[in-house]
Design an enzyme around this catalytic site. Structure first.
Site, mmCIF file in Angstrom:
data_model
loop_
_atom_site.group_PDB
_atom_site.id
_atom_site.type_symbol
_atom_site.label_atom_id
_atom_site.label_comp_id
_atom_site.label_asym_id
_atom_site.label_seq_id
_atom_site.Cartn_x
_atom_site.Cartn_y
_atom_site.Cartn_z
ATOM 1 N N GLU A 84 42.599 38.227 11.059
ATOM 2 C CA GLU A 84 42.501 37.402 12.542
ATOM 3 C C GLU A 84 43.449 38.338 13.487
ATOM 4 O OE1 GLU A 84 43.374 33.370 10.027
ATOM 5 O OE2 GLU A 84 44.877 34.332 10.841
ATOM 6 N N CYS A 97 48.743 38.370 19.203
ATOM 7 C CA CYS A 97 49.259 38.240 17.998
ATOM 8 C C CYS A 97 48.020 38.935 16.951
ATOM 9 C CB CYS A 97 49.223 36.981 17.255
ATOM 10 S SG CYS A 97 49.900 36.564 15.632
ATOM 11 N N CYS A 104 47.761 38.861 2.233
ATOM 12 C CA CYS A 104 49.279 39.222 2.144
ATOM 13 C C CYS A 104 49.533 38.773 0.534
ATOM 14 C CB CYS A 104 50.198 38.446 2.873
ATOM 15 S SG CYS A 104 51.914 38.896 2.856
ATOM 16 N N CYS A 108 54.269 33.444 -0.032
ATOM 17 C CA CYS A 108 55.321 32.212 0.423
ATOM 18 C C CYS A 108 54.593 31.118 0.403
ATOM 19 C CB CYS A 108 55.608 32.646 2.097
ATOM 20 S SG CYS A 108 56.520 34.331 2.381
ATOM 21 N N CYS A 111 52.475 29.415 3.261
ATOM 22 C CA CYS A 111 51.632 30.347 4.394
ATOM 23 C C CYS A 111 50.197 30.278 3.944
ATOM 24 C CB CYS A 111 52.273 31.794 4.430
ATOM 25 S SG CYS A 111 51.277 32.906 5.156
ATOM 26 N N GLY A 151 49.474 39.378 6.840
ATOM 27 C CA GLY A 151 50.014 40.305 6.148
ATOM 28 C C GLY A 151 51.639 40.631 6.418
ATOM 29 N N GLU A 152 52.098 41.597 5.579
ATOM 30 C CA GLU A 152 53.410 41.666 5.807
ATOM 31 C C GLU A 152 53.571 43.276 6.348
ATOM 32 O OE1 GLU A 152 56.453 40.863 5.755
ATOM 33 O OE2 GLU A 152 57.288 42.806 5.937
ATOM 34 N N LEU A 205 63.413 33.943 8.029
ATOM 35 C CA LEU A 205 64.540 33.585 7.056
ATOM 36 C C LEU A 205 64.411 32.248 6.418
ATOM 37 C CD1 LEU A 205 67.546 34.201 6.056
ATOM 38 C CD2 LEU A 205 68.359 32.592 7.804
ATOM 39 N N HIS A 206 64.024 31.025 7.259
ATOM 40 C CA HIS A 206 63.343 29.813 6.655
ATOM 41 C C HIS A 206 64.478 29.056 5.865
ATOM 42 C CE1 HIS A 206 60.083 31.578 8.801
ATOM 43 N NE2 HIS A 206 59.445 32.001 7.576
ATOM 44 N N ASN A 280 53.584 24.200 10.511
ATOM 45 C CA ASN A 280 52.264 24.108 10.871
ATOM 46 C C ASN A 280 51.394 23.676 9.747
ATOM 47 O OD1 ASN A 280 50.025 24.419 13.043
ATOM 48 N ND2 ASN A 280 51.365 26.329 13.511
ATOM 49 N N CYS A 324 48.838 31.531 11.495
ATOM 50 C CA CYS A 324 48.685 32.434 10.537
ATOM 51 C C CYS A 324 47.855 32.111 9.369
ATOM 52 C CB CYS A 324 50.091 32.862 10.000
ATOM 53 S SG CYS A 324 50.568 33.970 8.914
HETATM 54 N N1 SAH Z 1 54.436 38.634 6.994
HETATM 55 C C1 SAH Z 1 55.327 38.439 8.176
HETATM 56 C C2 SAH Z 1 54.572 38.372 9.466
HETATM 57 C C3 SAH Z 1 53.327 37.513 9.358
HETATM 58 S S1 SAH Z 1 53.713 35.883 9.141
HETATM 59 C C4 SAH Z 1 56.244 37.512 7.952
HETATM 60 O O1 SAH Z 1 56.399 36.594 7.133
HETATM 61 O O2 SAH Z 1 57.465 37.336 8.708
HETATM 62 C C5 SAH Z 1 54.325 35.445 10.792
HETATM 63 C C6 SAH Z 1 55.179 34.253 10.678
HETATM 64 O O3 SAH Z 1 54.498 33.030 10.506
HETATM 65 C C7 SAH Z 1 56.313 34.227 9.697
HETATM 66 O O4 SAH Z 1 57.591 33.886 10.490
HETATM 67 C C8 SAH Z 1 55.743 33.087 8.773
HETATM 68 O O5 SAH Z 1 56.832 32.601 7.920
HETATM 69 C C9 SAH Z 1 55.232 31.876 9.636
HETATM 70 N N2 SAH Z 1 54.524 31.127 8.950
HETATM 71 C C10 SAH Z 1 53.725 31.263 7.891
HETATM 72 N N3 SAH Z 1 53.227 29.994 7.704
HETATM 73 C C11 SAH Z 1 53.387 29.061 8.302
HETATM 74 C C12 SAH Z 1 53.199 27.649 8.648
HETATM 75 N N4 SAH Z 1 52.437 27.108 7.714
HETATM 76 N N5 SAH Z 1 53.598 26.881 9.743
HETATM 77 C C13 SAH Z 1 54.524 27.742 10.554
HETATM 78 N N6 SAH Z 1 54.748 29.324 10.481
HETATM 79 C C14 SAH Z 1 54.418 29.786 9.266
HETATM 80 FE FE1 SF4 Z 2 54.760 35.296 3.756
HETATM 81 FE FE2 SF4 Z 2 54.522 36.431 5.975
HETATM 82 FE FE3 SF4 Z 2 52.754 37.092 3.816
HETATM 83 FE FE4 SF4 Z 2 52.501 34.706 4.849
HETATM 84 S S1 SF4 Z 2 52.099 36.746 6.019
HETATM 85 S S2 SF4 Z 2 52.799 35.272 2.753
HETATM 86 S S3 SF4 Z 2 54.707 34.472 5.454
HETATM 87 S S4 SF4 Z 2 55.078 37.327 4.050
#
Ligand code: SAH
Ligand code: SF4
Length: 347
Positions: A84, A97, A104, A108, A111, A151-152, A205-206, A280, A324
């Site tokens: 995307e 974006c 990925c 997490c 996500c 992706g990371e 960080l979260h 989200n 995302c």
């Molecule tokens: N992998 C990287 C970048 C892509 S994710 C990372 O994790 O930072 C981009 C952002 O979207 C990250 O901060 C991620 O934690 C956040 N994100 C993932 N799932 C989400 C959700 N359900 N609601 C809000 N933010 C979310």
């Molecule tokens: Fe975690 Fe970012 Fe990968 Fe989603 S895209 S699983 S938030 S590292």
């Protein structure tokens, strides 16, 4: 390809340098995707290039526009693996974006991308190609890029660094307008710091409490809060840039006063900004929920009372699943499959 690589690809023709500059101007600055339109190049060269190269490696699978003017593309590189990218027009700037991987592997728990699994890294052409595709849709120049799609980025560091350099050198973006968001891979943060690119680095960080971060983000078992915060501080010191902490607010889990106090403690003293992101909705096993506005305000208040700089993400594109991994998840039917297998194991 950057300008030097374009020149090399043109072989030992005497005008290679000039032709490479013309090509770079058309392909990157003007986002041109049709070589046959480059009429300031000799016809023989155009024909040769058409035969040897592909200018736009991406095809659009789905294009949606939200009621608040967000364009989201689902694209693929010809192998059917979709990913995307999103165009985000704001009053004062146009941002986009983009994705760095298909899926990925970081897993997490909140996500949509992470829940869908991992397919492959994206090539530099596929990463920069997302910018160029979106630029063709945008009436104004896209000035900002965030690596917050699928992706990371730091797992695909070589291709991401190459893409950053192309965005800056050939497309002409300022490194200061490019944000790379990472889950927090400590060795790669130091690797990236060595490149000395003055981009904005954001850490997802979260939670500042290890047990909670462990339960949300498997990466925390390997690089816990204190280690990753040290790497981020070192990154800020090495590049002279203020770092960003992304902080996801999940109701009852990461949005409590105790979490806010711990976040304020670990954030204190470093030049940084905390960006709050209300969860989200994604269908998770844990049934994660988004906090109400007053909980978000209370959380923010605790941080601000301790002198922390706080911003809150402006959310857009809800009606087109712009967050995302959401659209790709729908497209590939992964969530349907996951839910089906959960249902089967429950029976
Ligand atoms: N992998 C990287 C970048 C892509 S994710 C990372 O994790 O930072 C981009 C952002 O979207 C990250 O901060 C991620 O934690 C956040 N994100 C993932 N799932 C989400 C959700 N359900 N609601 C809000 N933010 C979310
Ligand atoms: Fe975690 Fe970012 Fe990968 Fe989603 S895209 S699983 S938030 S590292």
């Amino acid at each position: 390809m950057d300008r030097d690589e374009l020149r090399q690809a043109l072989g030992d023709r005497p005008d290679a340098r000039m032709r490479a500059s013309q090509l770079a101007l058309h392909l990157y600055k003007r986002a041109e995707d049709d070589l046959s339109r480059l009429t300031d190049l000799p016809k023989s060269l155009r024909d040769e290039l058409l035969e040897r190269f592909r200018v736009q490696p991406l095809e659009i699978a789905t294009h949606r526009t939200s009621s608040d003017a967000v364009d989201k593309l689902l694209v693929h590189g010809g192998d059917g693996e979709v990913f995307e990218c999103v165009l985000l027009p704001y009053e004062d700037r146009i941002s986009c974006c983009i994705s760095s991987q298909v899926g990925c592997p970081m897993g997490c728990k909140f996500c949509a991308t992470g829940l869908g699994g991992f397919d492959r890294n994206l090539e530099p052409g596929e990463i920069v190609g997302q910018y160029l595709l979106l630029q063709r849709l945008s009436p104004k120049r896209i000035s900002h890029v965030v690596f917050m799609g699928m992706g990371e980025p730091l797992l695909n560091l070589r291709h991401v660094v190459k893409s950053l350099k192309l965005l800056q050198k050939e497309i002409g973006l300022s490194y200061r307008h490019i944000t790379v968001s990472t889950v927090g891979l400590v060795p790669q943060i130091y690797e990236l710091a060595k490149e000395k690119l003055p981009i904005q680095l954001a850490l997802s960080l979260h939670s500042a409490i290890d047990e909670v971060r462990d339960s949300l983000m498997p990466v925390n078992h390997k690089w816990p809060v204190e280690e990753v915060m040290k790497a981020m501080r070192d990154y800020g010191a090495a590049t002279g840039r203020k770092i960003t902490l992304e902080y996801l607010l999940i109701k009852g889990i990461t949005d409590t006063p105790a979490q806010a106090r711990e976040l304020a403690r670990v954030a204190y003293g470093a030049p940084l900004v905390v960006n709050l992101i209300p969860f989200n909705w994604v269908d998770t096993e844990q049934g994660f929920a988004r906090p109400e506005n007053e909980r978000v305000r209370a959380f923010r208040g605790i941080l601000e009372a301790k002198g922390i700089n706080v911003t809150q993400r402006i959310e857009r594109g809800h009606d087109i699943a712009a967050a995302c991994g959401q659209l790709a998840g729908q497209h590939r039917g992964r969530f349907a499959r996951r839910q089906l297998s959960a249902l089967r194991s429950a029976l």
